[in-house]
Write an enzyme that holds these catalytic residues in place. Structure first.
Site, PDB file in Angstrom:
ATOM      1  N   ASP A  28     -25.586 -51.883  81.524  1.00 33.70           N
ATOM      2  CA  ASP A  28     -26.312 -50.920  80.688  1.00 33.70           C
ATOM      3  C   ASP A  28     -27.224 -50.073  81.575  1.00 33.70           C
ATOM      4  O   ASP A  28     -27.883 -50.598  82.485  1.00 33.70           O
ATOM      5  CB  ASP A  28     -27.127 -51.683  79.634  1.00 33.70           C
ATOM      6  CG  ASP A  28     -27.636 -50.774  78.528  1.00 33.70           C
ATOM      7  OD1 ASP A  28     -27.225 -50.955  77.375  1.00 33.70           O
ATOM      8  OD2 ASP A  28     -28.459 -49.878  78.825  1.00 33.70           O
ATOM      9  N   ASN A  85     -25.388 -54.117  67.645  1.00 37.27           N
ATOM     10  CA  ASN A  85     -26.255 -53.339  66.762  1.00 37.27           C
ATOM     11  C   ASN A  85     -25.383 -52.477  65.860  1.00 37.27           C
ATOM     12  O   ASN A  85     -24.547 -51.710  66.345  1.00 37.27           O
ATOM     13  CB  ASN A  85     -27.190 -52.447  67.588  1.00 37.27           C
ATOM     14  CG  ASN A  85     -28.202 -53.262  68.380  1.00 37.27           C
ATOM     15  OD1 ASN A  85     -28.688 -54.292  67.895  1.00 37.27           O
ATOM     16  ND2 ASN A  85     -28.524 -52.821  69.578  1.00 37.27           N
ATOM     17  N   SER A  93     -27.297 -46.707  68.825  1.00 39.30           N
ATOM     18  CA  SER A  93     -27.482 -45.337  69.324  1.00 39.30           C
ATOM     19  C   SER A  93     -26.197 -44.716  69.845  1.00 39.30           C
ATOM     20  O   SER A  93     -26.129 -43.500  70.003  1.00 39.30           O
ATOM     21  CB  SER A  93     -28.560 -45.310  70.419  1.00 39.30           C
ATOM     22  OG  SER A  93     -28.180 -46.117  71.510  1.00 39.30           O
ATOM     23  N   VAL A  94     -25.201 -45.506  70.146  1.00 38.72           N
ATOM     24  CA  VAL A  94     -23.916 -44.968  70.614  1.00 38.72           C
ATOM     25  C   VAL A  94     -22.839 -45.414  69.620  1.00 38.72           C
ATOM     26  O   VAL A  94     -22.617 -46.617  69.451  1.00 38.72           O
ATOM     27  CB  VAL A  94     -23.576 -45.472  72.039  1.00 38.72           C
ATOM     28  CG1 VAL A  94     -22.208 -44.933  72.469  1.00 38.72           C
ATOM     29  CG2 VAL A  94     -24.644 -45.058  73.037  1.00 38.72           C
ATOM     30  N   HIS A  98     -20.013 -51.861  70.803  1.00 35.56           N
ATOM     31  CA  HIS A  98     -20.264 -52.520  72.084  1.00 35.56           C
ATOM     32  C   HIS A  98     -20.998 -53.825  71.831  1.00 35.56           C
ATOM     33  O   HIS A  98     -21.852 -53.911  70.948  1.00 35.56           O
ATOM     34  CB  HIS A  98     -21.062 -51.629  73.037  1.00 35.56           C
ATOM     35  CG  HIS A  98     -22.210 -50.922  72.388  1.00 35.56           C
ATOM     36  ND1 HIS A  98     -22.041 -49.818  71.579  1.00 35.56           N
ATOM     37  CD2 HIS A  98     -23.541 -51.175  72.412  1.00 35.56           C
ATOM     38  CE1 HIS A  98     -23.222 -49.414  71.150  1.00 35.56           C
ATOM     39  NE2 HIS A  98     -24.156 -50.228  71.624  1.00 35.56           N
ATOM     40  N   ILE A  99     -20.653 -54.817  72.611  1.00 34.72           N
ATOM     41  CA  ILE A  99     -21.362 -56.099  72.575  1.00 34.72           C
ATOM     42  C   ILE A  99     -22.324 -56.106  73.749  1.00 34.72           C
ATOM     43  O   ILE A  99     -21.910 -55.954  74.903  1.00 34.72           O
ATOM     44  CB  ILE A  99     -20.384 -57.286  72.703  1.00 34.72           C
ATOM     45  CG1 ILE A  99     -19.319 -57.255  71.602  1.00 34.72           C
ATOM     46  CG2 ILE A  99     -21.152 -58.613  72.677  1.00 34.72           C
ATOM     47  CD1 ILE A  99     -18.205 -58.298  71.791  1.00 34.72           C
TER      48      ILE A  99
HETATM   49  P1  DGP Z   1     -27.093 -49.469  71.090  1.00 32.21           P
HETATM   50  O1  DGP Z   1     -28.543 -49.142  70.911  1.00 32.21           O
HETATM   51  O2  DGP Z   1     -26.735 -50.841  70.613  1.00 32.21           O
HETATM   52  O3  DGP Z   1     -26.200 -48.383  70.517  1.00 32.21           O
HETATM   53  O4  DGP Z   1     -26.869 -49.507  72.674  1.00 32.21           O
HETATM   54  C1  DGP Z   1     -26.432 -48.442  73.431  1.00 32.21           C
HETATM   55  C2  DGP Z   1     -26.718 -48.796  74.876  1.00 32.21           C
HETATM   56  O5  DGP Z   1     -25.935 -47.954  75.686  1.00 32.21           O
HETATM   57  C3  DGP Z   1     -28.154 -48.610  75.318  1.00 32.21           C
HETATM   58  O6  DGP Z   1     -28.700 -49.878  75.688  1.00 32.21           O
HETATM   59  C4  DGP Z   1     -28.087 -47.702  76.509  1.00 32.21           C
HETATM   60  C5  DGP Z   1     -26.629 -47.703  76.876  1.00 32.21           C
HETATM   61  N1  DGP Z   1     -26.116 -46.444  77.386  1.00 32.21           N
HETATM   62  C6  DGP Z   1     -26.187 -45.234  76.783  1.00 32.21           C
HETATM   63  N2  DGP Z   1     -25.588 -44.297  77.530  1.00 32.21           N
HETATM   64  C7  DGP Z   1     -25.111 -44.946  78.638  1.00 32.21           C
HETATM   65  C8  DGP Z   1     -24.393 -44.506  79.792  1.00 32.21           C
HETATM   66  O7  DGP Z   1     -24.055 -43.330  79.955  1.00 32.21           O
HETATM   67  N3  DGP Z   1     -24.086 -45.449  80.722  1.00 32.21           N
HETATM   68  C9  DGP Z   1     -24.430 -46.773  80.560  1.00 32.21           C
HETATM   69  N4  DGP Z   1     -24.073 -47.610  81.543  1.00 32.21           N
HETATM   70  N5  DGP Z   1     -25.110 -47.212  79.493  1.00 32.21           N
HETATM   71  C10 DGP Z   1     -25.448 -46.305  78.526  1.00 32.21           C
END
Ligand code: DGP
Length: 112
Positions: A28, A85, A93-94, A98-99
């Site tokens: 992350d 989430n 947020s995405v 994803h786990i």
């Molecule tokens: P969530 O809040 O559960 O949707 O988690 C999304 C996560 O994705 C957050 O912890 C940050 C991570 N993230 C967002 N953009 C990127 C990216 O471009 N690269 C990586 N490695 N992680 C990302």
């Protein structure tokens, strides 16, 4: 295309720790623990809420790979947490399922 599809297709770089034919694990970019890895399907399932029966086997393989990924990241013995989430109140947020695999420190419970 979601940001995670771009990572899966190597359009955007990521620190990949494990790869299978149909899913990927990478660190992350905003780690919440010393070990914070995201396990994603390569094809976009937006969130667990909209997963279908066709996704169950893939989701099972992703979950089943977690112990191996934890081992690769050095937290298999100390312990780790798996989090999905789903939706606004959970902080999703995405919109690409994803786990989160978190470890490397004592994690609080209940989560904030
Ligand atoms: P969530 O809040 O559960 O949707 O988690 C999304 C996560 O994705 C957050 O912890 C940050 C991570 N993230 C967002 N953009 C990127 C990216 O471009 N690269 C990586 N490695 N992680 C990302």
């Amino acid at each position: 295309m979601t940001i995670f599809e771009k990572i899966a297709s190597r359009e955007i770089p990521a620190d990949i720790v494990f790869e299978a034919d149909d899913f990927l694990a990478f660190r992350d970019v905003r780690p919440q623990a010393p070990v914070h890895v995201l396990i994603i399907p390569k094809r976009c399932i937006p969130r667990i809420d909209v997963a279908t029966g066709d996704d169950v086997a893939l989701l099972g393989r992703m979950l089943g790979a977690a112990p191996k990924i934890a081992q690769l990241c050095g937290v298999a013995e100390s312990g780790y947490r798996l989090v999905i989430n789903n939706g606004r109140d959970a902080g999703e947020s995405v919109p690409h399922l994803h786990i989160h695999l978190l470890g490397g420190r004592a994690l609080h419970w209940p989560p904030g």
